[in-house]
Design an enzyme around this catalytic site. Structure first.
Site, PDB file in Angstrom:
ATOM      1  CD  GLU A   1       2.861  -0.926   7.883  1.00  0.00           C
ATOM      2  OE1 GLU A   1       3.369  -0.808   8.898  1.00  0.00           O
ATOM      3  OE2 GLU A   1       3.111   0.076   6.994  1.00  0.00           O
TER       4      GLU A   1
ATOM      5  CG  ASP B   1      -0.134  -0.008   2.552  1.00  0.00           C
ATOM      6  OD1 ASP B   1       0.769  -0.863   2.380  1.00  0.00           O
ATOM      7  OD2 ASP B   1      -0.599   0.536   3.436  1.00  0.00           O
TER       8      ASP B   1
END
Length: 391
Positions: free
Chosen positions: A138, A80
């Site tokens: 995350e 991400d």
């Protein structure tokens, strides 16, 4: 087998960089990853492995089965990005307005894809299985790790290994630490309600700003006066919303804060003391407080025995990519890899990625960049551990 791995990764280094640059141009925010998991799944198409998508959701689990009985090791990379407008001037800068890979997750995914491909090609030479965890989200709590664990990504896994590129560490080096290695994180929102009034007549009001300001100062004494001096803890007030008019006493203000601690015990101590302090503020100032306290990522603990195995595996290898393996200090940021480490004995290491040219900018900075040499360093370090474990 080790030499073959190193040679193959060296031959594929340009592809790693190419993939990293593509991903850097197409970042996606946590919990909104759509094209990245599709790209990852497509990479494994027609490769001799098992691919499971929508794990978590948005996560991708890849199983590389040697067909021979043995242990199972998992290796994890996150993918991400962050809500940051890129300001690097790179030729492959983000094409998505206000979204940037400002933490190196593009590099993690790129090295992992090429490493996984190489392990697939070598799987006849080792025993057991490799589970590749391509993890979303995350950066934003509750994170993607918990959901992937709930969906069974760790079933049958003996250990998990992860690596993070670090822009402030020397490129070419691998860094490690056993035990508590990264802080756990909580955050809170506090609303202080008093009674508004005219600035000329404070005796007829109850000033929420005064009560909130006292809280901001007093909360710092939790670290200085409630923690053992050898414990690591931080309380940061990141937002104090008390905007109003100069001659009006506000009836309420809102405060937001960040908590970090190197052990979960310390984290719980800080939470307890913040709750006590809020109760004291109410009694002292006659205000009403609403505290929303969010238990976030736990502290990251590296299993000492497995960490030593990881270090020895890399140190004993004949590689020109990894220049040095060095023990480092604990790292202040938090990391949801901690959930894997709480579930089974795991280790999280760091690949130095300081750029060779230009200024060094911290993670989550609009000008963040890394040395792309860190991709092959990461791939070799993790690959060597995998083969050592499964040989």
């Amino acid at each position: 087998m080790m030499k073959k791995l190193i040679d193959m990764l060296k031959d594929k280094e340009d592809r790693m960089i190419e993939i990293r640059r593509y991903l850097h141009q197409h970042p996606e925010l946590s919990f909104h990853e759509e094209q990245t998991p599709k790209y990852i799944a497509e990479f494994y198409k027609n490769k001799d492995c098992e691919v499971a998508t929508n794990v978590g959701p948005n996560g991708v689990k890849v199983t590389i089965d040697s067909g021979k009985p043995g242990k199972t090791i998992a290796i994890r990379a996150d993918f991400d990005a962050l809500p940051i407008q890129e300001d690097t001037g790179l030729s492959f800068a983000s094409k998505n307005e206000g979204v940037m890979h400002a933490c190196g997750h593009d590099a993690h995914t790129a090295y992992m894809l090429i490493l996984a491909e190489t392990l697939i090609e070598l799987k006849s030479e080792f025993k057991g299985k490799v589970v590749v965890i391509h993890q979303p989200a995350e950066e934003v709590p509750p994170g993607g790790a918990q959901a992937m664990i709930k969906d069974g990504v760790l079933e049958g896994v003996d250990h998990v290994l992860g690596v993070h590129v670090m822009s402030h560490m020397n490129a070419g080096n691998i860094y490690y630490r056993e035990g508590n290695v990264q802080t756990g994180r909580d955050f809170f929102e506090l609303k202080v309600k008093g009674q508004g009034g005219h600035g000329s007549s404070p005796h007829t009001a109850n000033d929420s700003i005064v009560a909130g300001a006292y809280f901001v100062n007093a909360v710092q004494t939790i670290v200085s006066r409630r923690l053992n001096p050898f414990e690591t803890g931080v309380v940061t007030i990141g937002s104090f919303d008390g905007k109003g008019q100069f001659n009006v006493i506000k009836d309420s203000i809102e405060i937001e804060g960040d908590v970090r601690a190197l052990t979960d015990t310390t984290k719980h101590t800080i939470k307890r003391e913040i709750n006590r302090l809020v109760e004291g503020i109410e009694a002292m100032f006659g205000v009403t407080c609403e505290l929303n306290y969010h238990d976030d990522y736990p502290a990251l603990y590296n299993d000492p025995e497995f960490t030593q195995f990881v270090v020895d595996s890399i140190k004993n290898a004949d590689t020109d990519a990894v220049k040095k393996v060095e023990r480092c200090e604990p790292q202040p940021p938090s990391e949801d890899f901690a959930y894997y480490a709480k579930a089974i004995p795991s280790t999280f290491i760091y690949a130095g990625a300081a750029p060779e040219d230009g200024d060094i900018h911290p993670h989550h900075h609009p000008k963040f960049n890394i040395s792309e040499k860190s991709l092959r360093v990461s791939a070799e370090a993790v690959g060597l551990v995998v083969l050592s474990y499964l040989k």
